[in-house]
Write a protein that holds these residues in place. Structure first.
Motif, PDB file in Angstrom:
ATOM      1  N   GLY A  68       0.819  -1.198   0.000  1.00  0.00           N
ATOM      2  CA  GLY A  68       0.000   0.000   0.000  1.00  0.00           C
ATOM      3  C   GLY A  68       0.856   1.252   0.000  1.00  0.00           C
ATOM      4  O   GLY A  68       1.741   1.419  -0.833  1.00  0.00           O
ATOM      5  N   THR A  69       0.603   2.126   0.950  1.00  0.00           N
ATOM      6  CA  THR A  69       1.326   3.397   1.015  1.00  0.00           C
ATOM      7  C   THR A  69       2.498   3.359   1.985  1.00  0.00           C
ATOM      8  O   THR A  69       3.021   4.399   2.381  1.00  0.00           O
ATOM      9  CB  THR A  69       0.368   4.531   1.445  1.00  0.00           C
ATOM     10  OG1 THR A  69      -0.213   4.197   2.723  1.00  0.00           O
ATOM     11  CG2 THR A  69      -0.730   4.734   0.419  1.00  0.00           C
ATOM     12  N   GLY A 146       4.819   6.772   1.654  1.00  0.00           N
ATOM     13  CA  GLY A 146       5.004   7.499   0.410  1.00  0.00           C
ATOM     14  C   GLY A 146       3.950   7.124  -0.613  1.00  0.00           C
ATOM     15  O   GLY A 146       3.209   6.163  -0.447  1.00  0.00           O
ATOM     16  N   GLU A 147       3.897   7.927  -1.669  1.00  0.00           N
ATOM     17  CA  GLU A 147       3.009   7.602  -2.785  1.00  0.00           C
ATOM     18  C   GLU A 147       3.620   6.477  -3.620  1.00  0.00           C
ATOM     19  O   GLU A 147       2.926   5.558  -4.066  1.00  0.00           O
ATOM     20  CB  GLU A 147       2.786   8.835  -3.652  1.00  0.00           C
ATOM     21  CG  GLU A 147       2.008   9.955  -2.973  1.00  0.00           C
ATOM     22  CD  GLU A 147       1.812  11.141  -3.900  1.00  0.00           C
ATOM     23  OE1 GLU A 147       1.982  10.975  -5.135  1.00  0.00           O
ATOM     24  OE2 GLU A 147       1.504  12.237  -3.396  1.00  0.00           O
ATOM     25  N   LEU A 148       4.934   6.589  -3.843  1.00  0.00           N
ATOM     26  CA  LEU A 148       5.677   5.599  -4.617  1.00  0.00           C
ATOM     27  C   LEU A 148       6.940   5.234  -3.846  1.00  0.00           C
ATOM     28  O   LEU A 148       7.355   5.964  -2.931  1.00  0.00           O
ATOM     29  CB  LEU A 148       6.044   6.155  -5.991  1.00  0.00           C
ATOM     30  CG  LEU A 148       4.889   6.540  -6.914  1.00  0.00           C
ATOM     31  CD1 LEU A 148       5.413   7.322  -8.114  1.00  0.00           C
ATOM     32  CD2 LEU A 148       4.134   5.294  -7.383  1.00  0.00           C
ATOM     33  N   PHE A 149       7.565   4.126  -4.250  1.00  0.00           N
ATOM     34  CA  PHE A 149       8.779   3.692  -3.559  1.00  0.00           C
ATOM     35  C   PHE A 149       9.827   3.209  -4.548  1.00  0.00           C
ATOM     36  O   PHE A 149       9.505   2.639  -5.588  1.00  0.00           O
ATOM     37  CB  PHE A 149       8.464   2.554  -2.580  1.00  0.00           C
ATOM     38  CG  PHE A 149       7.490   2.932  -1.511  1.00  0.00           C
ATOM     39  CD1 PHE A 149       7.897   3.636  -0.394  1.00  0.00           C
ATOM     40  CD2 PHE A 149       6.145   2.606  -1.654  1.00  0.00           C
ATOM     41  CE1 PHE A 149       6.988   3.991   0.576  1.00  0.00           C
ATOM     42  CE2 PHE A 149       5.232   2.953  -0.687  1.00  0.00           C
ATOM     43  CZ  PHE A 149       5.652   3.658   0.430  1.00  0.00           C
ATOM     44  N   SER A 150      11.071   3.443  -4.189  1.00  0.00           N
ATOM     45  CA  SER A 150      12.197   2.820  -4.874  1.00  0.00           C
ATOM     46  C   SER A 150      12.943   2.018  -3.820  1.00  0.00           C
ATOM     47  O   SER A 150      13.407   2.571  -2.823  1.00  0.00           O
ATOM     48  CB  SER A 150      13.120   3.870  -5.494  1.00  0.00           C
ATOM     49  OG  SER A 150      14.154   3.244  -6.222  1.00  0.00           O
ATOM     50  N   SER A 171       7.241  11.117  -4.400  1.00  0.00           N
ATOM     51  CA  SER A 171       6.163  11.409  -5.340  1.00  0.00           C
ATOM     52  C   SER A 171       6.788  12.015  -6.583  1.00  0.00           C
ATOM     53  O   SER A 171       7.816  12.700  -6.513  1.00  0.00           O
ATOM     54  CB  SER A 171       5.136  12.385  -4.739  1.00  0.00           C
ATOM     55  OG  SER A 171       5.760  13.602  -4.364  1.00  0.00           O
ATOM     56  N   GLY A 172       6.190  11.742  -7.741  1.00  0.00           N
ATOM     57  CA  GLY A 172       6.743  12.208  -9.008  1.00  0.00           C
ATOM     58  C   GLY A 172       6.704  11.097 -10.027  1.00  0.00           C
ATOM     59  O   GLY A 172       6.280   9.974  -9.737  1.00  0.00           O
ATOM     60  N   LYS A 262      11.645  16.806 -10.761  1.00  0.00           N
ATOM     61  CA  LYS A 262      10.298  17.038 -10.218  1.00  0.00           C
ATOM     62  C   LYS A 262       9.878  15.905  -9.262  1.00  0.00           C
ATOM     63  O   LYS A 262       8.757  15.396  -9.327  1.00  0.00           O
ATOM     64  CB  LYS A 262       9.269  17.202 -11.334  1.00  0.00           C
ATOM     65  CG  LYS A 262       9.500  18.448 -12.196  1.00  0.00           C
ATOM     66  CD  LYS A 262       8.444  18.579 -13.271  1.00  0.00           C
ATOM     67  CE  LYS A 262       8.583  19.905 -14.029  1.00  0.00           C
ATOM     68  NZ  LYS A 262       9.922  20.069 -14.648  1.00  0.00           N
ATOM     69  N   LEU A 263      10.818  15.541  -8.392  1.00  0.00           N
ATOM     70  CA  LEU A 263      10.571  14.515  -7.384  1.00  0.00           C
ATOM     71  C   LEU A 263      10.579  15.132  -5.997  1.00  0.00           C
ATOM     72  O   LEU A 263      11.367  16.049  -5.717  1.00  0.00           O
ATOM     73  CB  LEU A 263      11.656  13.430  -7.443  1.00  0.00           C
ATOM     74  CG  LEU A 263      11.740  12.571  -8.700  1.00  0.00           C
ATOM     75  CD1 LEU A 263      12.919  11.612  -8.592  1.00  0.00           C
ATOM     76  CD2 LEU A 263      10.451  11.802  -8.925  1.00  0.00           C
ATOM     77  N   THR A 264       9.723  14.629  -5.137  1.00  0.00           N
ATOM     78  CA  THR A 264       9.705  15.034  -3.729  1.00  0.00           C
ATOM     79  C   THR A 264       9.864  13.791  -2.869  1.00  0.00           C
ATOM     80  O   THR A 264       9.098  12.832  -3.007  1.00  0.00           O
ATOM     81  CB  THR A 264       8.382  15.735  -3.371  1.00  0.00           C
ATOM     82  OG1 THR A 264       8.229  16.899  -4.197  1.00  0.00           O
ATOM     83  CG2 THR A 264       8.379  16.151  -1.903  1.00  0.00           C
ATOM     84  N   VAL A 265      10.859  13.806  -1.997  1.00  0.00           N
ATOM     85  CA  VAL A 265      11.115  12.669  -1.123  1.00  0.00           C
ATOM     86  C   VAL A 265      10.289  12.808   0.149  1.00  0.00           C
ATOM     87  O   VAL A 265      10.336  13.833   0.824  1.00  0.00           O
ATOM     88  CB  VAL A 265      12.615  12.570  -0.763  1.00  0.00           C
ATOM     89  CG1 VAL A 265      12.853  11.469   0.273  1.00  0.00           C
ATOM     90  CG2 VAL A 265      13.439  12.304  -2.016  1.00  0.00           C
TER      91      VAL A 265
END
Length: 275
Positions: A68-69, A146-150, A171-172, A262-265
């Motif tokens: 999930g998030t 987070g919205e997305l993950f690496s 996010s980005g 245009k990424l926000t950590v």
């Protein structure tokens, strides 16, 4: 005559990861009853857990997954690299990670209390440690939102499981740059996201230290404030991700790379086995 074959010994060893002599002796004692032999081996291993309590766990692995998030990461430690790279230990780490993620655990205590099947993670780890005969330890747990993950897992040796792990929440739309930042974190080892996140008492302690160093170096009294602030800034640049020079191009900062992409950590975590 014992009621078992060499194939029974082999099957039990492969199932539990126990030694040949212990496995054979357990089957002898159990008169070939596989379930009873497993119980004997578990009880024998459990008795040895207390003796192993003070042993060092400097080997192990890191594992991570997103749900999930939130993305979760663990460091599961053991005593030897031989055990760390074994299938039983790797499978145990996967079970522990799944249980922790399902429970939404964010600390080691919460992770150990999470359930895996009909038992707690603590009991699961102790049981597997008893069978293999080494001390196991859930050393660290992290949860990054987070919205997305690496997720970047790095092997320091090709025959070992991942020894360094990074989870980056962001996010980005630039996944490639996000992965590059995760790799940067694995190398640069920042402790905080931004300079403003560094606790004020740590900054003040650093200021006192560099002030004393600067005085001992005989720096001019009038120049001390500027020198001290410069050294404090260098400290913040070392420990705060956004202030660091980008590993792939030290002429630009991580914050500049993120802005251009245009990424926000939203957060990050980094584990290294034994560190």
């Amino acid at each position: 005559m014992a009621n078992f074959t060499l194939e029974d010994v082999k099957a039990l060893r492969e199932n539990l990861g126990t030694g040949m002599v212990d496995t054979k002796n357990a089957l002898v004692e159990a008169d070939g009853d596989m379930d009873k032999a497993i119980e004997i081996l578990r009880l024998k291993g459990a008795k040895g857990n207390a003796k192993r309590a003070d042993r060092s766990t400097s080997e192990g692995l890191v594992a991570a997954k997103e749900l999930g998030t939130t993305a979760y990461m663990i460091e599961l430690a053991c005593e030897t690299d031989f055990v760390a790279k074994g299938g039983k230990f790797v499978a145990l780490a996967d079970k522990v990670l799944d249980a922790i993620a399902a429970a939404g655990a964010t600390t080691v205590d919460e992770g150990l209390a999470a359930t895996s099947g009909t038992q707690t993670v603590a009991d699961l780890i102790d049981g597997e440690a008893a069978i293999i005969g080494e001390k196991f330890e859930l050393r660290r747990v992290s949860a990054v939102n987070g919205e997305l993950f690496s997720i970047y897992l790095h092997k320091t040796s090709k025959d070992l499981p991942p020894q360094v792990g990074v989870v980056l929440g962001y996010s980005g739309d630039d996944a490639e740059t996000a992965r590059s930042i995760a790799q940067h974190i694995s190398f640069a080892n920042p402790e905080y996201l931004a300079a403003s996140d560094v606790p004020a008492d740590l900054v003040e302690t650093e200021r006192k230290i560099v002030t004393e160093i600067s005085k001992n170096e005989g720096k001019p009294e009038a120049a001390l404030p500027k020198i001290v602030e410069g050294r404090v800034k260098a400290y913040l640049k070392q420990v705060a991700l956004l202030e660091q020079d980008y590993a792939k191009d030290n002429k630009v900062s991580v914050s500049k790379v993120l802005a251009d992409a245009k990424l926000t950590v939203s957060g990050f975590a980094r584990f290294k086995v034994g560190a």
